[in-house]
Enzyme design. Structure first.
Site, PDB file in Angstrom:
ATOM      1  N   SER A 200     -12.246  -2.642   7.305  1.00 25.11           N
ATOM      2  CA  SER A 200     -13.078  -1.404   7.380  1.00 25.11           C
ATOM      3  C   SER A 200     -14.440  -1.801   7.620  1.00 25.11           C
ATOM      4  O   SER A 200     -14.986  -2.825   7.281  1.00 25.11           O
ATOM      5  CB  SER A 200     -13.130  -0.535   6.209  1.00 25.11           C
ATOM      6  OG  SER A 200     -12.559  -1.342   4.909  1.00 25.11           O
TER       7      SER A 200
ATOM      8  N   HIS B  92      -4.044   9.041   9.575  1.00 23.46           N
ATOM      9  CA  HIS B  92      -4.753   7.546   9.769  1.00 23.46           C
ATOM     10  C   HIS B  92      -3.525   6.625   9.741  1.00 23.46           C
ATOM     11  O   HIS B  92      -3.738   5.418   9.096  1.00 23.46           O
ATOM     12  CB  HIS B  92      -5.504   7.461   8.425  1.00 23.46           C
ATOM     13  CG  HIS B  92      -6.826   7.835   8.461  1.00 23.46           C
ATOM     14  ND1 HIS B  92      -7.941   7.199   8.936  1.00 23.46           N
ATOM     15  CD2 HIS B  92      -7.349   8.906   8.119  1.00 23.46           C
ATOM     16  CE1 HIS B  92      -9.024   7.931   9.050  1.00 23.46           C
ATOM     17  NE2 HIS B  92      -8.690   9.124   8.407  1.00 23.46           N
TER      18      HIS B  92
ATOM     19  N   HIS C 264      -3.317  -0.791   1.136  1.00 20.63           N
ATOM     20  CA  HIS C 264      -3.822  -1.510  -0.249  1.00 20.63           C
ATOM     21  C   HIS C 264      -2.496  -1.370  -0.998  1.00 20.63           C
ATOM     22  O   HIS C 264      -2.038  -0.270  -1.280  1.00 20.63           O
ATOM     23  CB  HIS C 264      -4.905  -1.062  -0.850  1.00 20.63           C
ATOM     24  CG  HIS C 264      -5.971  -1.389   0.608  1.00 20.63           C
ATOM     25  ND1 HIS C 264      -6.289  -0.402   1.561  1.00 20.63           N
ATOM     26  CD2 HIS C 264      -6.887  -2.532   0.886  1.00 20.63           C
ATOM     27  CE1 HIS C 264      -7.335  -0.914   2.397  1.00 20.63           C
ATOM     28  NE2 HIS C 264      -7.597  -2.009   1.888  1.00 20.63           N
TER      29      HIS C 264
ATOM     30  N   TYR D  17      -3.724  -0.206  -4.006  1.00 21.61           N
ATOM     31  CA  TYR D  17      -3.990   0.720  -4.780  1.00 21.61           C
ATOM     32  C   TYR D  17      -3.259   1.972  -4.121  1.00 21.61           C
ATOM     33  O   TYR D  17      -3.526   3.323  -4.950  1.00 21.61           O
ATOM     34  CB  TYR D  17      -5.441   0.803  -4.881  1.00 21.61           C
ATOM     35  CG  TYR D  17      -6.199   1.090  -3.889  1.00 21.61           C
ATOM     36  CD1 TYR D  17      -6.595   2.263  -3.174  1.00 21.61           C
ATOM     37  CD2 TYR D  17      -7.075  -0.413  -3.376  1.00 21.61           C
ATOM     38  CE1 TYR D  17      -7.035   2.137  -1.949  1.00 21.61           C
ATOM     39  CE2 TYR D  17      -7.814  -0.030  -2.256  1.00 21.61           C
ATOM     40  CZ  TYR D  17      -7.885   1.008  -1.516  1.00 21.61           C
ATOM     41  OH  TYR D  17      -8.764   1.344  -0.620  1.00 21.61           O
ATOM     42  N   GLU D  18      -3.006   1.990  -3.014  1.00 17.56           N
ATOM     43  CA  GLU D  18      -2.587   3.458  -2.328  1.00 17.56           C
ATOM     44  C   GLU D  18      -0.930   3.325  -2.803  1.00 17.56           C
ATOM     45  O   GLU D  18      -0.363   4.346  -2.484  1.00 17.56           O
ATOM     46  CB  GLU D  18      -2.495   3.155  -0.942  1.00 17.56           C
ATOM     47  CG  GLU D  18      -3.592   3.164  -0.299  1.00 17.56           C
ATOM     48  CD  GLU D  18      -3.536   2.721   1.242  1.00 17.56           C
ATOM     49  OE1 GLU D  18      -2.834   3.333   1.884  1.00 17.56           O
ATOM     50  OE2 GLU D  18      -4.366   1.738   1.509  1.00 17.56           O
TER      51      GLU D  18
ATOM     52  N   ALA E 201     -13.861  -5.668   4.458  1.00 20.15           N
ATOM     53  CA  ALA E 201     -15.310  -5.242   3.872  1.00 20.15           C
ATOM     54  C   ALA E 201     -15.258  -5.865   2.288  1.00 20.15           C
ATOM     55  O   ALA E 201     -14.172  -5.583   1.572  1.00 20.15           O
ATOM     56  CB  ALA E 201     -15.310  -3.871   3.892  1.00 20.15           C
TER      57      ALA E 201
ATOM     58  N   MET F 131     -10.590  -5.722  -2.268  1.00 20.13           N
ATOM     59  CA  MET F 131      -9.348  -5.135  -2.663  1.00 20.13           C
ATOM     60  C   MET F 131      -8.114  -5.458  -1.562  1.00 20.13           C
ATOM     61  O   MET F 131      -7.197  -4.853  -1.704  1.00 20.13           O
ATOM     62  CB  MET F 131      -9.253  -3.704  -2.813  1.00 20.13           C
ATOM     63  CG  MET F 131     -10.195  -3.305  -3.890  1.00 20.13           C
ATOM     64  SD  MET F 131     -10.759  -1.555  -3.837  1.00 20.13           S
ATOM     65  CE  MET F 131     -12.249  -1.482  -4.950  1.00 20.13           C
ATOM     66  N   SER F 132      -8.343  -6.556  -0.873  1.00 27.52           N
ATOM     67  CA  SER F 132      -7.152  -6.868   0.209  1.00 27.52           C
ATOM     68  C   SER F 132      -7.107  -8.438   0.404  1.00 27.52           C
ATOM     69  O   SER F 132      -7.661  -8.955  -0.409  1.00 27.52           O
ATOM     70  CB  SER F 132      -7.440  -6.156   1.410  1.00 27.52           C
ATOM     71  OG  SER F 132      -8.569  -6.654   2.053  1.00 27.52           O
TER      72      SER F 132
ATOM     73  N   ASN G 166     -21.878  -4.034   0.796  1.00 28.10           N
ATOM     74  CA  ASN G 166     -22.637  -3.434  -0.402  1.00 28.10           C
ATOM     75  C   ASN G 166     -22.879  -4.778  -1.552  1.00 28.10           C
ATOM     76  O   ASN G 166     -22.027  -5.500  -1.238  1.00 28.10           O
ATOM     77  CB  ASN G 166     -21.874  -2.388  -1.152  1.00 28.10           C
ATOM     78  CG  ASN G 166     -20.635  -2.988  -1.530  1.00 28.10           C
ATOM     79  OD1 ASN G 166     -19.595  -2.727  -0.754  1.00 28.10           O
ATOM     80  ND2 ASN G 166     -20.446  -2.948  -2.805  1.00 28.10           N
TER      81      ASN G 166
ATOM     82  N   HIS H 127     -24.893   4.749   1.738  1.00 25.87           N
ATOM     83  CA  HIS H 127     -24.028   4.537   3.132  1.00 25.87           C
ATOM     84  C   HIS H 127     -24.744   4.358   4.297  1.00 25.87           C
ATOM     85  O   HIS H 127     -24.210   3.491   5.076  1.00 25.87           O
ATOM     86  CB  HIS H 127     -23.224   5.878   3.072  1.00 25.87           C
ATOM     87  CG  HIS H 127     -22.251   5.644   4.253  1.00 25.87           C
ATOM     88  ND1 HIS H 127     -21.043   5.087   4.423  1.00 25.87           N
ATOM     89  CD2 HIS H 127     -22.451   6.584   5.636  1.00 25.87           C
ATOM     90  CE1 HIS H 127     -20.275   5.276   5.299  1.00 25.87           C
ATOM     91  NE2 HIS H 127     -21.194   5.968   6.275  1.00 25.87           N
TER      92      HIS H 127
HETATM   93  N1  HPA Z   1     -15.776  -3.999  -4.557  1.00 28.90           N
HETATM   94  C1  HPA Z   1     -14.364  -4.086  -4.291  1.00 28.90           C
HETATM   95  N2  HPA Z   1     -14.158  -3.822  -3.028  1.00 28.90           N
HETATM   96  C2  HPA Z   1     -14.992  -3.657  -1.971  1.00 28.90           C
HETATM   97  C3  HPA Z   1     -16.618  -3.695  -2.325  1.00 28.90           C
HETATM   98  C4  HPA Z   1     -16.576  -3.815  -3.803  1.00 28.90           C
HETATM   99  O1  HPA Z   1     -18.332  -3.922  -4.246  1.00 28.90           O
HETATM  100  N3  HPA Z   1     -17.121  -3.290  -1.199  1.00 28.90           N
HETATM  101  C5  HPA Z   1     -16.097  -3.291  -0.393  1.00 28.90           C
HETATM  102  N4  HPA Z   1     -14.708  -3.414  -0.869  1.00 28.90           N
END
Ligand code: HPA
Length: 278
Positions: free
Chosen positions: A34, A65, A87, A89-90, A117, A207-208, A231, A243
């Protein structure tokens, strides 16, 4: 947890792709995380296939998507781009989220570049930075290696890490290195969790990537992992990141990122099994 899809299903998916993709097929595949859509726009598309057309491809969980597999070129070099990873979590299984990795292995992909990301944990990282992944920390309690524990080394290739370092240096691109902490999500981490994994040596959190990297390595591919810090991880900065800020920093880094990715792919395209990078 089941890590493997039935071989027959993979064969049917691969047969379908062989019938649809113009050959020869590239030796390198890139997974676009992403925030990295800009790179996708630079690709000259030869074929684009909706994942849902591929036999046995796990169904999309997000309406509208559907992911895509793109066969194309970047700066003249052939590549396969995977858009829209899924992922755990989906509600997916490990074998579902790594289905595309098994397909790529059977298509003859040698080099897999995984981008994602991530949240920045290391004090020196800011949104917009890229991090070259050297290993991962498994914060999910989900075993990725078979019972015999045969694969305990980092799934990321030393040879590809060296190549990325070299290209970054030549282009004066800042490319810090570090360990990826793999979390299940979808919730972000607590401040305490981030403090803990920082002490354990993680530079970024996401998370990937870890499952795909491990499966790709096991199937004989050389894997490179690059995180875009979008972030500050939870509790790292007092000011909550907006954002808008993330977008601005991502925009600022997209040129450097494109140069880095492009040159890595051009270099890999020149290699074949006889000239392995390792
Ligand atoms: N934590 C987990 N996964 C993420 C984050 C985060 O801060 N930012 C982007 N993916």
């Amino acid at each position: 947890m089941n890590l493997q899809t039935e071989p027959g299903k993979i064969s049917e998916a691969v047969e379908f792709l062989h019938s649809r993709l113009k050959s020869p097929i590239a030796n390198t595949a890139v997974v676009l995380g992403s925030g990295l859509g800009y790179f996708a726009e630079q690709i000259t598309v030869i074929d684009k296939i909706d994942n849902q057309e591929i036999p046995h491809y796990p169904p999309s969980t997000v309406v509208g998507h559907a992911g895509k597999i793109v066969n194309g070129r970047i700066a003249g070099a052939p590549l396969i781009a995977i858009q829209g990873r899924t992922h755990l979590y989906e509600g997916r299984s490990l074998s579902e989220i790594t289905f595309y990795v098994e397909i790529l292995a059977r298509l003859g992909i040698q080099y897999l570049v995984l981008t994602n990301a991530a949240g920045g944990i290391d004090a020196n990282l800011k949104p917009g930075n890229f991090v070259l992944l050297t290993d991962y920390l498994n914060f999910t309690q989900i075993a990725l290696t078979p019972d015999d524990n045969s694969q305990t080394e980092s799934p990321f290739s030393d040879g590809l890490i060296n190549l990325a370092r070299q290209i970054a240096r030549q282009n004066r691109i800042d490319l810090p290195e570090g360990i990826y902490c793999w979390t299940l999500g979808p919730s972000f981490e607590t401040h305490a969790e981030i403090k803990a994994v920082r002490k354990l040596g993680a530079a970024v959190v996401g998370m990937s990537t870890a499952p795909e990297a491990v499966v790709a390595r096991r199937l004989g591919m050389q894997v490179l992992g690059i995180s875009l810090v979008t972030n500050f991880a939870a509790g790292i900065s007092d000011t909550p990141i907006t954002h808008e800020e993330v977008q601005i920093t991502a925009d600022k880094s997209k040129k450097a990122y494109s140069i880095l990715m492009e040159q890595i792919i051009v270099r890999l395209a020149k290699n074949d099994r006889a000239h392995s990078i390792e």
